[in-house]
Write a protein that holds these residues in place. Structure first.
Motif, PDB file in Angstrom:
ATOM      1  N   ASP A 156       0.717  -1.139   0.232  1.00 15.78           N
ATOM      2  CA  ASP A 156      -0.122  -0.026   0.005  1.00 15.78           C
ATOM      3  C   ASP A 156       0.908   1.325   0.218  1.00 15.78           C
ATOM      4  N   GLY A 157       1.749   1.166  -0.641  1.00 16.65           N
ATOM      5  CA  GLY A 157       2.746   2.272  -1.024  1.00 16.65           C
ATOM      6  C   GLY A 157       3.625   2.366   0.340  1.00 16.65           C
ATOM      7  N   THR A 158       3.791   1.608   1.183  1.00 13.55           N
ATOM      8  CA  THR A 158       4.843   1.685   2.185  1.00 13.55           C
ATOM      9  C   THR A 158       5.942   0.541   2.056  1.00 13.55           C
ATOM     10  N   PHE A 159       7.274   1.091   2.184  1.00 10.72           N
ATOM     11  CA  PHE A 159       8.225   0.123   2.014  1.00 10.72           C
ATOM     12  C   PHE A 159       8.500  -0.604   3.255  1.00 10.72           C
ATOM     13  N   VAL A 160       8.295  -1.927   3.402  1.00  6.28           N
ATOM     14  CA  VAL A 160       8.185  -2.827   4.658  1.00  6.28           C
ATOM     15  C   VAL A 160       9.428  -3.575   4.536  1.00  6.28           C
ATOM     16  N   GLY A 161      10.176  -3.850   3.520  1.00  4.27           N
ATOM     17  CA  GLY A 161      11.334  -4.652   3.547  1.00  4.27           C
ATOM     18  C   GLY A 161      11.821  -5.082   2.398  1.00  4.27           C
ATOM     19  N   THR A 162      12.733  -6.068   2.361  1.00  2.00           N
ATOM     20  CA  THR A 162      13.323  -6.531   1.115  1.00  2.00           C
ATOM     21  C   THR A 162      13.502  -8.047   1.164  1.00  2.00           C
ATOM     22  N   VAL A 163      13.232  -8.744  -0.028  1.00  2.00           N
ATOM     23  CA  VAL A 163      13.380 -10.162  -0.406  1.00  2.00           C
ATOM     24  C   VAL A 163      14.655 -10.204  -0.911  1.00  2.00           C
ATOM     25  N   ILE A 164      15.670 -11.272  -0.169  1.00  2.00           N
ATOM     26  CA  ILE A 164      16.899 -11.309  -0.632  1.00  2.00           C
ATOM     27  C   ILE A 164      16.905 -13.015  -1.195  1.00  2.00           C
ATOM     28  N   VAL A 165      17.679 -12.825  -2.587  1.00  2.00           N
ATOM     29  CA  VAL A 165      17.840 -14.356  -2.923  1.00  2.00           C
ATOM     30  C   VAL A 165      19.332 -14.791  -2.143  1.00  2.00           C
ATOM     31  N   GLU A 166      19.232 -16.064  -1.772  1.00  2.00           N
ATOM     32  CA  GLU A 166      20.418 -16.491  -1.027  1.00  2.00           C
ATOM     33  C   GLU A 166      21.484 -17.043  -1.965  1.00  2.00           C
ATOM     34  N   ALA A 167      22.562 -17.487  -1.675  1.00  2.00           N
ATOM     35  CA  ALA A 167      23.454 -18.236  -2.305  1.00  2.00           C
ATOM     36  C   ALA A 167      23.000 -19.400  -3.203  1.00  2.00           C
ATOM     37  N   ASP A 168      22.106 -20.145  -2.940  1.00  2.00           N
ATOM     38  CA  ASP A 168      21.798 -21.317  -3.427  1.00  2.00           C
ATOM     39  C   ASP A 168      20.649 -20.902  -4.594  1.00  2.00           C
ATOM     40  N   ARG A 169      20.613 -19.749  -4.757  1.00  2.00           N
ATOM     41  CA  ARG A 169      19.567 -19.346  -5.790  1.00  2.00           C
ATOM     42  C   ARG A 169      17.998 -19.517  -5.842  1.00  2.00           C
ATOM     43  N   VAL A 170      17.618 -20.197  -4.764  1.00  2.00           N
ATOM     44  CA  VAL A 170      16.375 -20.778  -4.579  1.00  2.00           C
ATOM     45  C   VAL A 170      15.776 -20.254  -3.376  1.00  2.00           C
TER      46      VAL A 170
END
Length: 69
Positions: free
Chosen positions: A10-24
């Motif tokens: 809803d227009g608010t930055f809540v965080g980040t999704v980070i891809v780990e080293a296993d790429r999955v």
């Protein structure tokens, strides 16, 4: 960290999704207190994770069944 994706609800930055080293595996980095319960949670699907984060954010920002104004 190989890549990351900003999560906004809803227009608010809540965080980040980070891809780990296993790429999955995807890990959520919470930047907003309302979704702190998901900080460092990992899942295989980024979509599942972002839907859960959005649901928690909206639940924490609903007052008596009405969204905040």
């Amino acid at each position: 960290m190989l890549e990351s994706r900003i999560v906004e609800v809803d227009g608010t930055f809540v965080g980040t999704v980070i891809v780990e080293a296993d790429r999955v595996t995807r890990r959520f980095y919470a930047a907003h207190d309302s979704v702190r319960a998901f900080h460092n949670r990992t899942l295989r699907s980024a979509d599942d994770l972002t839907h859960q984060v959005a649901r928690l954010y909206r639940r924490n920002h609903t007052v008596h069944g009405q969204p905040p104004s």
